[in-house]
Design a protein around this motif. Sequence first.
Motif, mmCIF file in Angstrom:
data_model
loop_
_atom_site.group_PDB
_atom_site.id
_atom_site.type_symbol
_atom_site.label_atom_id
_atom_site.label_comp_id
_atom_site.label_asym_id
_atom_site.label_seq_id
_atom_site.Cartn_x
_atom_site.Cartn_y
_atom_site.Cartn_z
ATOM 1 N N MET A 1 -2.386 7.400 -4.570
ATOM 2 C CA MET A 1 -3.756 7.207 -4.173
ATOM 3 C C MET A 1 -3.897 5.857 -3.457
ATOM 4 O O MET A 1 -3.413 4.840 -3.929
ATOM 5 N N ILE A 2 -4.548 5.849 -2.326
ATOM 6 C CA ILE A 2 -4.763 4.631 -1.566
ATOM 7 C C ILE A 2 -6.016 3.940 -2.088
ATOM 8 O O ILE A 2 -7.082 4.539 -2.178
ATOM 9 N N LYS A 3 -5.868 2.663 -2.435
ATOM 10 C CA LYS A 3 -6.965 1.891 -2.992
ATOM 11 C C LYS A 3 -7.700 1.072 -1.944
ATOM 12 O O LYS A 3 -8.913 0.928 -2.004
ATOM 13 N N LYS A 4 -6.947 0.529 -0.981
ATOM 14 C CA LYS A 4 -7.555 -0.403 -0.038
ATOM 15 C C LYS A 4 -6.682 -0.513 1.208
ATOM 16 O O LYS A 4 -5.460 -0.407 1.118
ATOM 17 N N ILE A 36 -2.764 -0.811 0.374
ATOM 18 C CA ILE A 36 -2.546 -1.047 -1.054
ATOM 19 C C ILE A 36 -2.766 0.264 -1.782
ATOM 20 O O ILE A 36 -3.814 0.900 -1.639
ATOM 21 N N VAL A 37 -1.752 0.655 -2.542
ATOM 22 C CA VAL A 37 -1.785 1.931 -3.257
ATOM 23 C C VAL A 37 -1.847 1.682 -4.759
ATOM 24 O O VAL A 37 -1.581 0.586 -5.240
ATOM 25 N N ASP A 38 -2.185 2.709 -5.481
ATOM 26 C CA ASP A 38 -2.193 2.689 -6.933
ATOM 27 C C ASP A 38 -0.763 2.502 -7.446
ATOM 28 O O ASP A 38 0.188 2.956 -6.822
ATOM 29 N N LYS A 39 -0.596 1.854 -8.598
ATOM 30 C CA LYS A 39 0.742 1.644 -9.174
ATOM 31 C C LYS A 39 1.485 2.947 -9.433
ATOM 32 O O LYS A 39 2.713 2.967 -9.457
ATOM 33 N N TYR A 41 1.438 5.503 -7.426
ATOM 34 C CA TYR A 41 1.616 6.174 -6.141
ATOM 35 C C TYR A 41 3.024 6.751 -6.042
ATOM 36 O O TYR A 41 4.014 6.082 -6.331
ATOM 37 N N ASP A 49 0.581 9.266 4.720
ATOM 38 C CA ASP A 49 -0.564 8.487 4.240
ATOM 39 C C ASP A 49 -0.877 7.301 5.147
ATOM 40 O O ASP A 49 -2.034 6.963 5.361
ATOM 41 N N ALA A 64 1.818 -1.777 -3.970
ATOM 42 C CA ALA A 64 0.904 -1.604 -5.094
ATOM 43 C C ALA A 64 0.421 -2.963 -5.606
ATOM 44 O O ALA A 64 -0.439 -3.034 -6.461
ATOM 45 N N GLU A 66 -1.554 -6.476 -5.451
ATOM 46 C CA GLU A 66 -2.746 -7.033 -4.804
ATOM 47 C C GLU A 66 -2.617 -8.541 -4.623
ATOM 48 O O GLU A 66 -3.600 -9.249 -4.451
#
Length: 176
Positions: A1-4, A36-39, A41, A49, A64, A66
Amino acid sequence: MIKKVLRYSLDKQYITLSSTLYPEGISYVDNIVLVIVDKNYCNTNPWTDIMQYVNENSVAFMTASEKFIFEKYDGKIKIFLSAGIGESGEDAGCTINIGVFLDFSLNINGLVDLVRTVTEAKCGALRDLSLPYTGTASDAVAVGSLAGNEYFSGPSTELGKRIAKIVREKIKELLT
């Protein structure tokens, strides 16, 4: 999942040698994209993506972590770093990404040497932190310069020493 997704302008175009997800190999870039992806990912084809966030002049990093910086030095050196590590150093969710862009003229051999300079600096930073590995499974490097033949960027040159020192210190800051 892409966070930012973050974007940084390089303010000019650089000939770039890259091991990043995009672009491959040698190209011209004028901006950095950090995804930035979820840990957790996990995608065996991360290009699917990342491609929605880049243009033909982008260099794209994925992580992942930040913890990241984009800083300018002396008006001629731009350094991007993102850094995170997992427990084993093999966790692809945490990555050490390095981008160095110079307002100096390097030829392709100079760019290859710059890759060596920043990679050795990364390994030195990890050693300074007493970590038992030289990087993570998903690390990437992008180096760029103005096209030409003027400068050599090895670790024994003044330019190489300066870049290695900055990269080494900043990686240690991001990882502690």
